[in-house]
Design a protein around this motif. Structure first.
Motif, PDB file in Angstrom:
ATOM      1  N   GLY A  32     -16.451  -9.497   9.301  1.00 20.20           N
ATOM      2  CA  GLY A  32     -16.244  -8.102   8.953  1.00 20.20           C
ATOM      3  C   GLY A  32     -14.946  -7.587   9.539  1.00 20.20           C
TER       4      GLY A  32
ATOM      5  N   THR B  86     -17.167  -0.826   9.982  1.00 18.49           N
ATOM      6  CA  THR B  86     -16.869  -2.192   9.544  1.00 18.49           C
ATOM      7  C   THR B  86     -17.161  -2.400   8.068  1.00 18.49           C
ATOM      8  OG1 THR B  86     -17.604  -2.904  11.744  1.00 18.49           O
ATOM      9  CG2 THR B  86     -17.291  -4.628  10.079  1.00 18.49           C
TER      10      THR B  86
ATOM     11  N   LEU C 281     -17.817  -5.495   5.543  1.00 17.80           N
ATOM     12  CA  LEU C 281     -18.130  -6.926   5.548  1.00 17.80           C
ATOM     13  C   LEU C 281     -17.358  -7.636   4.446  1.00 17.80           C
ATOM     14  CD1 LEU C 281     -20.408  -5.977   7.432  1.00 17.80           C
ATOM     15  CD2 LEU C 281     -21.894  -7.656   6.331  1.00 17.80           C
TER      16      LEU C 281
END
Length: 292
Positions: free
Chosen positions: A54, A71, A73
């Motif tokens: 990520g 984040t 991914l």
């Protein structure tokens, strides 16, 4: 560093897992990432697990000490309980550290030049630039700006080590440390000392942010603007390191372009422009006389 995922949040809802293309907030039990606070932007970087990767675009501190990694991914799947490797973007962190340390030097230089009434009223520390707001009732003159720039760069060339100590807030202030605007302090604070003025530290402030190991790491400092943002509040915007060099190189290129248009040397541009303005004023008067 290494950490264990203790929570995942997707669009405000706690979830147990996330897969590729999801954008989630990842909470780990420990992290090397700096969460945005005190004007300094949060770290970016990567989080890598056994079956996932990520990209961390920002790190926030929504509940004080809690670090939330924003984040996206790129691949695989992440689940609560997974052990992951957290890697900050070191080049970005180094640029942020240089800018943050430069704000401390700037603060000290402004107080030396403009007076002890100057105090920080806000800041933004980003990897590519920084801005610094401070209390002062008058516009900075060209001489003020030049003096502050020279003083800060002299401290950078001195390349003194930056030191930190942990103290109680009262002891820190008693030792001469400046508390930063808007910062909340606990029972223990970091006292950051940098620079040298004949055996004394040039700057001593309370700060929990990230900083250079030695002032020479900042490399170069230049002010690109100075103005007002509110009554009694001034703002300086500045650059350090490679960003400062590129900005100055750009200004030099512009000067050379103007010199080329005027068919003169860069060092003679000011004189040539003065001559052109005088010629224009003379011609305007001659035209006005001819019309009359």
């Amino acid at each position: 560093g290494e950490g264990q995922v203790v929570a995942l949040v997707n669009d405000g809802v706690e979830v147990q897992s996330a897969v590729a293309t999801d954008t989630v907030t990842i909470i780990t039990n420990q992290t090397p990432f700096y969460g945005e606070s005190g004007g300094q932007m949060g770290d970016a970087g990567t989080i890598i697990g056994a079956n996932m990767r990520g990209v961390v675009t920002d790190t926030a501190k929504p509940l004080g000490r809690l670090h939330a990694h924003q984040t996206t991914l790129e691949s695989g799947e992440i689940k609560v309980g997974d052990v992951v490797t957290l890697k900050i973007d070191t080049a970005r962190r180094d640029a942020v550290r240089a800018n943050h340390s430069a704000t401390h030097l700037l603060h000290a230089a402004l107080r030396n030049r403009l007076g002890g009434h100057v105090s920080q009223k806000g800041s933004l520390v980003a990897p590519d630039r920084f801005r610094f707001d401070f209390s002062h009732n008058q516009a900075m003159t060209a001489e003020d700006i030049a003096t502050v720039e020279a003083e800060v760069n002299a401290q950078i060339r001195g390349n003194q080590s930056v030191t930190t100590r942990l103290m109680t807030p009262d002891d820190a202030v008693a030792a001469g440390a400046l508390a930063l605007f808007g910062e909340k302090y606990g029972d223990e604070v970091r006292v950051l000392s940098m620079g040298d003025t004949g055996g004394n530290n040039y700057s001593v402030e309370l700060c929990g942010g990230t900083h250079v190991n030695a002032l020479g790491d900042i490399a170069l400092f230049t002010i690109i603007s100075a103005g007002a943002v509110a009554s009694g509040i001034r703002r300086v915007e500045a650059l350090t390191g490679e960003e400062a060099r590129l900005w100055l190189a750009g200004r030099d290129a512009q000067l050379k372009d103007v010199a080329s248009l005027l068919k003169t040397a860069p060092d003679e541009v000011a004189g040539r422009v003065e001559t052109l303005l005088a010629d224009r004023k003379r011609l305007e008067k001659e035209l006005s006389d001819a019309k009359n």
